[in-house]
Design a protein around this motif. Structure first.
Motif, PDB file in Angstrom:
ATOM      1  N   GLU A   9       0.815  -1.173   0.028  1.00  0.00           N
ATOM      2  CA  GLU A   9       0.199  -0.007  -0.078  1.00  0.00           C
ATOM      3  C   GLU A   9       1.020   1.424  -0.102  1.00  0.00           C
ATOM      4  O   GLU A   9       0.584   2.204  -0.622  1.00  0.00           O
ATOM      5  CB  GLU A   9      -0.892  -0.024   1.214  1.00  0.00           C
ATOM      6  CG  GLU A   9      -2.327  -1.038   1.050  1.00  0.00           C
ATOM      7  CD  GLU A   9      -3.075  -0.451   2.109  1.00  0.00           C
ATOM      8  OE1 GLU A   9      -4.069  -1.435   1.896  1.00  0.00           O
ATOM      9  OE2 GLU A   9      -2.724  -0.177   3.255  1.00  0.00           O
ATOM     10  N   ARG A  66       3.839  -2.431 -15.896  1.00  0.00           N
ATOM     11  CA  ARG A  66       3.537  -1.519 -16.450  1.00  0.00           C
ATOM     12  C   ARG A  66       4.079  -1.189 -18.013  1.00  0.00           C
ATOM     13  O   ARG A  66       3.368  -1.145 -18.947  1.00  0.00           O
ATOM     14  CB  ARG A  66       3.509  -0.234 -15.736  1.00  0.00           C
ATOM     15  CG  ARG A  66       2.281  -0.234 -14.444  1.00  0.00           C
ATOM     16  CD  ARG A  66       2.714   1.288 -13.841  1.00  0.00           C
ATOM     17  NE  ARG A  66       1.813   1.283 -12.523  1.00  0.00           N
ATOM     18  CZ  ARG A  66       1.579   2.227 -11.820  1.00  0.00           C
ATOM     19  NH1 ARG A  66       2.163   3.478 -12.289  1.00  0.00           N
ATOM     20  NH2 ARG A  66       0.764   2.464 -11.014  1.00  0.00           N
ATOM     21  N   HIS A  69       8.676  -3.848  -4.704  1.00  0.00           N
ATOM     22  CA  HIS A  69       7.343  -3.687  -5.349  1.00  0.00           C
ATOM     23  C   HIS A  69       7.310  -2.852  -6.420  1.00  0.00           C
ATOM     24  O   HIS A  69       6.799  -2.702  -7.487  1.00  0.00           O
ATOM     25  CB  HIS A  69       6.359  -3.431  -4.320  1.00  0.00           C
ATOM     26  CG  HIS A  69       4.771  -3.632  -4.930  1.00  0.00           C
ATOM     27  ND1 HIS A  69       3.987  -4.498  -5.152  1.00  0.00           N
ATOM     28  CD2 HIS A  69       4.021  -2.367  -5.137  1.00  0.00           C
ATOM     29  CE1 HIS A  69       2.975  -4.352  -5.587  1.00  0.00           C
ATOM     30  NE2 HIS A  69       2.888  -2.820  -5.631  1.00  0.00           N
ATOM     31  N   SER A  70       7.937  -1.564  -6.091  1.00  0.00           N
ATOM     32  CA  SER A  70       8.054  -0.672  -7.159  1.00  0.00           C
ATOM     33  C   SER A  70       8.752  -0.907  -8.409  1.00  0.00           C
ATOM     34  O   SER A  70       7.900  -0.603  -9.373  1.00  0.00           O
ATOM     35  CB  SER A  70       8.468   0.704  -6.398  1.00  0.00           C
ATOM     36  OG  SER A  70       7.865   1.197  -5.236  1.00  0.00           O
ATOM     37  N   ARG A  76      -1.044   4.258  -1.514  1.00  0.00           N
ATOM     38  CA  ARG A  76      -2.627   3.947  -0.960  1.00  0.00           C
ATOM     39  C   ARG A  76      -2.448   3.657   0.368  1.00  0.00           C
ATOM     40  O   ARG A  76      -2.178   2.548   0.779  1.00  0.00           O
ATOM     41  CB  ARG A  76      -3.118   2.794  -1.813  1.00  0.00           C
ATOM     42  CG  ARG A  76      -3.328   2.840  -3.339  1.00  0.00           C
ATOM     43  CD  ARG A  76      -4.112   1.505  -3.879  1.00  0.00           C
ATOM     44  NE  ARG A  76      -3.296   0.439  -3.691  1.00  0.00           N
ATOM     45  CZ  ARG A  76      -3.513  -0.715  -3.000  1.00  0.00           C
ATOM     46  NH1 ARG A  76      -4.467  -0.551  -2.047  1.00  0.00           N
ATOM     47  NH2 ARG A  76      -2.836  -1.627  -3.036  1.00  0.00           N
ATOM     48  N   ASP A 118       6.392  -3.239 -10.064  1.00  0.00           N
ATOM     49  CA  ASP A 118       5.318  -2.803 -10.700  1.00  0.00           C
ATOM     50  C   ASP A 118       5.580  -1.894 -11.898  1.00  0.00           C
ATOM     51  O   ASP A 118       4.841  -1.826 -12.968  1.00  0.00           O
ATOM     52  CB  ASP A 118       4.597  -1.701  -9.751  1.00  0.00           C
ATOM     53  CG  ASP A 118       3.296  -0.784 -10.111  1.00  0.00           C
ATOM     54  OD1 ASP A 118       2.294  -1.697 -10.431  1.00  0.00           O
ATOM     55  OD2 ASP A 118       3.153   0.217 -10.183  1.00  0.00           O
ATOM     56  N   GLU A 161       2.395   1.791  -3.467  1.00  0.00           N
ATOM     57  CA  GLU A 161       1.265   2.256  -4.229  1.00  0.00           C
ATOM     58  C   GLU A 161       0.732   3.498  -4.020  1.00  0.00           C
ATOM     59  O   GLU A 161      -0.133   4.005  -4.606  1.00  0.00           O
ATOM     60  CB  GLU A 161       0.348   1.085  -4.463  1.00  0.00           C
ATOM     61  CG  GLU A 161       0.990  -0.088  -5.333  1.00  0.00           C
ATOM     62  CD  GLU A 161      -0.165  -1.024  -5.407  1.00  0.00           C
ATOM     63  OE1 GLU A 161      -1.381  -1.006  -4.886  1.00  0.00           O
ATOM     64  OE2 GLU A 161       0.238  -2.135  -6.143  1.00  0.00           O
TER      65      GLU A 161
END
Length: 349
Positions: free
Chosen positions: A42, A344, A336-337, A47, A340, A45
């Motif tokens: 989270e 993408r 994670h970044s 979030r 991700d 991202e």
């Protein structure tokens, strides 16, 4: 406590205490879906949602309860290995980073793998076994020299030097205030009240582990380790004992691991979430295996997993534990970044 020790003996009492703490932790973690990896995702991202709130509630509850118990004289953790023994800051840094990367690849930290395995998730069972075997190899096996070399780069002596700060009433009250803020934040971000309560019980289980082992150690004529919830070491010890020994050596960890499994299984059955889950195209085995290896080695190098260092060690203000969990966050968010961004770019092409 003296009467209980006389009646049952320290080993049986430790196993029973570990089982009770494990049942509480497993049930609470299962219902709240407590997981450091989910919280870091989270944050990565941007979030700041219920998963982060769940972790903050658990951490704040453990910190507040433990610190207030120390200040009021009900708990003494000066003999705990996270404080009394020589620590490794280099191990906390490298191990924490490795663990953070590994839990993103395996989609769960060590405690989450154990909780999910109780619901029939075969992916987490395989990953947990790889994690446990790697941890044993890093502790006593072929990977031990590498671990010792990295751990020896920057050490800190045991005692006051391993404390981030001395326990104090203002600190305990500040942690309690942080718990209230985390609960409010959780409700604002959509976490259910029962989930937030269960998250607080995760922290309470860590507190209970410290309290019961301290009480047994204080009343016993034998040397009893003051400890709380952690998974990598007890899981490795239990597995190796099952393989190598005719009878299992009784300890707090021997009761803890099965207790967590049973508690999580009970919640999964009550909620209708128990089902077999296998590896698939979207869940490649190699990714989980690499994650398990990194977490196994990283947790042994860092002196604990996301719970053993992050909650149990963090609650007693062990310096190396705070460094380790901070590096777990850094490793997980960065990994994670990067993944991700890769996904993408692949989707754009």
């Amino acid at each position: 406590m003296e009467q209980l020790i006389d009646q049952f003996g320290e080993p049986r009492l430790l196993v029973f205490s570990g089982a009770v703490v494990g049942l509480l932790f497993g049930a609470a973690a299962g219902h709240s879906r407590f997981c450091l990896r989910a919280a870091t995702v989270e944050v990565a991202e941007r979030r700041f949602g219920p998963k982060l709130a769940i972790w903050l509630v658990a951490f704040s509850a453990a910190l507040a309860l433990v610190q207030l118990a120390i200040v009021t004289g009900h708990l003494d953790v000066s003999s705990a290995r996270q404080i009394a023994g020589t620590g490794s800051l280099s191990g906390a840094v490298f191990g924490g980073l490795m663990f953070g990367v590994g839990m993103i690849l395996a989609r769960g930290c060590a405690s989450r793998l154990l909780v999910l395995s109780a619901s029939g998730n075969l992916r987490t069972i395989v990953t947990g076994l790889v994690l446990t075997l790697t941890a044993q190899a890093a502790y006593r096996g072929v990977l031990a020299p590498a671990r010792e070399m990295l751990a020896g780069l920057w050490t800190v002596p045991g005692g006051p030097d391993r404390l981030l700060a001395e326990a104090s009433l203002p600190l305990g009250l500040a942690a309690a205030s942080a718990l209230i803020v985390a609960l409010i934040f959780g409700r604002i971000r959509g976490a259910r009240p029962t989930e937030l309560f269960a998250a607080a019980l995760v922290g309470a289980a860590v507190f209970l582990g410290w309290i019961v082992t301290h009480a047994i150690a204080a009343a016993s004529f034998e040397v009893v380790q003051v400890q709380s919830v952690t998974f990598t070491g007890p899981s490795a010890d239990t597995l190796m004992a099952l393989v190598n020994e005719r009878s299992l050596p009784m300890s707090f960890g021997l009761g803890l691991v099965p207790g967590v499994f049973v508690g999580a299984l009970g919640v999964a059955l009550l909620k209708g979430e128990a089902r077999i889950q296998r590896f698939g195209a979207d869940t490649p085995m190699e990714r989980y295996l690499v994650g398990g290896v990194l977490m196994g080695f990283g947790s042994m190098l860092a002196g604990g997993c996301a719970v053993g260092a992050g909650l149990s060690g963090g609650a007693i203000l062990a310096l190396t534990a705070w460094v380790a969990v901070f590096c777990m966050w850094i490793g997980a968010v960065a990994t994670h970044s990067l993944l991700d961004l890769r996904w993408r770019r692949a989707a754009a092409t």
